[in-house]
Design a protein around this motif. Structure first.
Motif, mmCIF file in Angstrom:
data_model
loop_
_atom_site.group_PDB
_atom_site.id
_atom_site.type_symbol
_atom_site.label_atom_id
_atom_site.label_comp_id
_atom_site.label_asym_id
_atom_site.label_seq_id
_atom_site.Cartn_x
_atom_site.Cartn_y
_atom_site.Cartn_z
ATOM 1 N N GLU A 186 61.838 14.238 98.395
ATOM 2 C CA GLU A 186 61.892 14.487 99.864
ATOM 3 C C GLU A 186 61.915 13.350 100.991
ATOM 4 O O GLU A 186 63.291 13.201 101.800
ATOM 5 C CB GLU A 186 61.635 15.678 100.615
ATOM 6 C CG GLU A 186 61.936 15.813 102.672
ATOM 7 C CD GLU A 186 61.164 16.662 102.891
ATOM 8 O OE1 GLU A 186 60.985 16.288 104.174
ATOM 9 O OE2 GLU A 186 60.275 17.683 102.717
ATOM 10 N N PHE A 187 61.205 12.266 100.690
ATOM 11 C CA PHE A 187 61.292 10.625 101.107
ATOM 12 C C PHE A 187 61.278 9.921 100.324
ATOM 13 O O PHE A 187 61.815 8.427 101.039
ATOM 14 C CB PHE A 187 59.959 10.355 101.714
ATOM 15 C CG PHE A 187 59.622 11.900 103.134
ATOM 16 C CD1 PHE A 187 60.203 10.964 104.653
ATOM 17 C CD2 PHE A 187 59.672 13.034 103.057
ATOM 18 C CE1 PHE A 187 59.825 12.007 105.367
ATOM 19 C CE2 PHE A 187 58.725 13.802 104.153
ATOM 20 C CZ PHE A 187 59.064 13.634 105.480
ATOM 21 N N GLU A 219 54.186 16.655 104.944
ATOM 22 C CA GLU A 219 55.033 16.343 104.878
ATOM 23 C C GLU A 219 54.900 14.931 106.479
ATOM 24 O O GLU A 219 56.199 13.767 106.615
ATOM 25 C CB GLU A 219 56.069 17.019 105.048
ATOM 26 C CG GLU A 219 56.340 17.796 104.350
ATOM 27 C CD GLU A 219 57.962 19.534 104.423
ATOM 28 O OE1 GLU A 219 57.171 19.704 105.458
ATOM 29 O OE2 GLU A 219 58.778 19.138 103.720
ATOM 30 N N ILE A 247 57.772 16.310 97.970
ATOM 31 C CA ILE A 247 57.713 15.846 99.081
ATOM 32 C C ILE A 247 58.182 14.001 98.816
ATOM 33 O O ILE A 247 58.802 13.564 100.173
ATOM 34 C CB ILE A 247 56.672 15.887 100.029
ATOM 35 C CG1 ILE A 247 56.227 17.572 100.499
ATOM 36 C CG2 ILE A 247 56.364 15.039 100.746
ATOM 37 C CD1 ILE A 247 54.710 17.411 100.756
ATOM 38 N N ARG A 283 55.926 11.689 107.153
ATOM 39 C CA ARG A 283 56.926 11.207 108.775
ATOM 40 C C ARG A 283 56.076 10.032 108.758
ATOM 41 O O ARG A 283 56.498 8.614 110.083
ATOM 42 C CB ARG A 283 56.936 12.104 109.601
ATOM 43 C CG ARG A 283 58.130 13.116 109.030
ATOM 44 C CD ARG A 283 58.442 14.227 109.726
ATOM 45 N NE ARG A 283 57.503 15.369 110.223
ATOM 46 C CZ ARG A 283 57.498 16.418 109.154
ATOM 47 N NH1 ARG A 283 58.152 16.613 108.503
ATOM 48 N NH2 ARG A 283 56.118 16.997 110.051
ATOM 49 N N ARG A 341 51.238 21.538 102.881
ATOM 50 C CA ARG A 341 53.125 21.110 102.782
ATOM 51 C C ARG A 341 53.096 20.321 104.037
ATOM 52 O O ARG A 341 53.369 19.404 104.258
ATOM 53 C CB ARG A 341 54.492 21.512 102.612
ATOM 54 C CG ARG A 341 55.499 21.415 102.429
ATOM 55 C CD ARG A 341 56.794 22.198 102.158
ATOM 56 N NE ARG A 341 56.649 22.765 100.566
ATOM 57 C CZ ARG A 341 56.678 22.348 99.601
ATOM 58 N NH1 ARG A 341 57.974 21.277 100.331
ATOM 59 N NH2 ARG A 341 56.660 22.936 98.739
#
Length: 345
Positions: free
Chosen positions: A113-114, A66, A110, A70, A62
């Protein structure tokens, strides 16, 4: 903006990377190399003249996953990563459930999340199980009969639930039939570990002298010659199907499943005879007993993909055999020699 390709170093993944780059997309590749080779990605750059970022990590990592989101502006995902050997999945099901399902859940979390909600998923015709209904449509009842197929079916269901929870997700579920063939250059192809599970690499390895004879599992099916009939699709046609599905998910929301096949079935012995005819090589074979769970006839109805994605398979069985043979003769040990050279650098 880039397309994240998970499992991009694999057989289907590497060909999909070539098609994406040739179509002008920027890509980022993730592959833990558990059943693939980094050499394939070097050859993707060789064939396209384009560089891209590659991360040799697991989807279950993870923090590193991530970090990719990013550090890169990911627009959509083509998710091909996963263990894929049916027989092995029966022997070590927990490994398949952990790798394929847990890794996918980490990826989806993920993505949420993004706020990346566009994905093309590499599913499989194994989600249909042992149906005798042909041609198989997307409405054929589902019922996988092995751990590998169940992981694909479970991931499909997870993605459907994702869309129910958030209708802004855009998801294409691509149910492959039997990919064979190789890039026409002979530089990319299928490089299985050990004795091949799939028919065409088994045929080519017998023809090149790596294996003594082809094992034909059963000759008492209700088919023209008694051997099993399958829908074989050229891997480049399959890769181009991912581009068409990507275009679809970029433009719409929803979740749809698509069969990617030719709609034409060929028996095992028809494949052997075609290969012998177009290559001039003999393929000795031995008839053995049926494998548990195998059915006589399985081929697709691909009209939904043509109607909704504008995709059809263009390459015929002769091309599939010739391209497979070009890959095998140019790479009799697959990517192994190059891997040994890389290890000594």
């Amino acid at each position: 903006m880039a397309i994240l390709v998970t499992g991009g170093a694999g057989y289907i993944g590497s060909h999909t990377c070539v098609e994406l780059l040739n179509a002008g997309y920027d890509i980022v590749v993730v592959d833990n190399l558990s059943n693939s080779s980094a050499e394939s990605l070097l050859r993707v750059t060789e064939l396209t003249g384009k560089e891209f970022e590659f991360y040799p990590i697991s989807l279950n990592n993870r923090p590193d996953m991530e970090g990719i989101f990013r550090n890169h502006k990911i627009e959509a995902v083509i998710h091909l990563a996963g263990l894929k050997a049916v027989g092995e999945s029966v022997s070590v099901p927990l490994r398949y459930y952990h790798n394929n399902i847990s890794g996918s859940i980490v990826l989806f979390e993920i993505m949420q999340e993004f706020a990346v909600k566009k994905i093309v998923f590499s599913s499989s015709a194994t989600v249909y199980g042992t149906t005798e209904q042909v041609p198989i449509t997307e409405n054929t009842p589902l019922g996988a009969t092995n751990a590998y197929g169940r992981t694909k079916l479970m991931i499909e269901e997870i993605m459907r639930d994702l869309h129910v929870s958030d209708p802004t997700w855009s998801i294409a579920l691509l149910r492959y039939f039997n990919p064979i063939g190789a890039h026409e250059s002979g530089r990319l192809g299928e490089d299985p570990n050990g004795i091949p599970n799939n028919l065409m690499p088994y045929i080519t390895q017998v023809a090149v002298g790596g294996l003594k004879e082809l094992q034909v599992y059963g000759n008492d099916y209700a088919t023209t010659d008694g051997t099993g009939v399958r829908d074989y699709i050229h891997v480049v046609d399959l890769a181009q199907g991912h581009l068409k599905a990507l275009e679809k998910v970029m433009e719409t929301t929803g979740v749809e499943a698509y069969n990617l096949g030719t709609g034409q079935g060929y028996s095992v012995l028809e494949m052997v005879r075609t290969f012998e005819r177009v290559t001039g090589r003999s393929v000795p074979y031995k008839i053995t007993s049926r494998r548990a769970g195998d059915i006589g006839v399985c081929y697709s109805d691909p009209t939904k993909a043509e109607r909704e994605l504008g995709w059809i398979a263009l390459k015929g069985i002769d091309e599939m055999c010739l391209d497979s043979w070009r890959w095998q003769t140019g790479n009799p040990r697959g990517y192994l020699v190059e891997n040994e050279m890389l290890a000594n650098i």
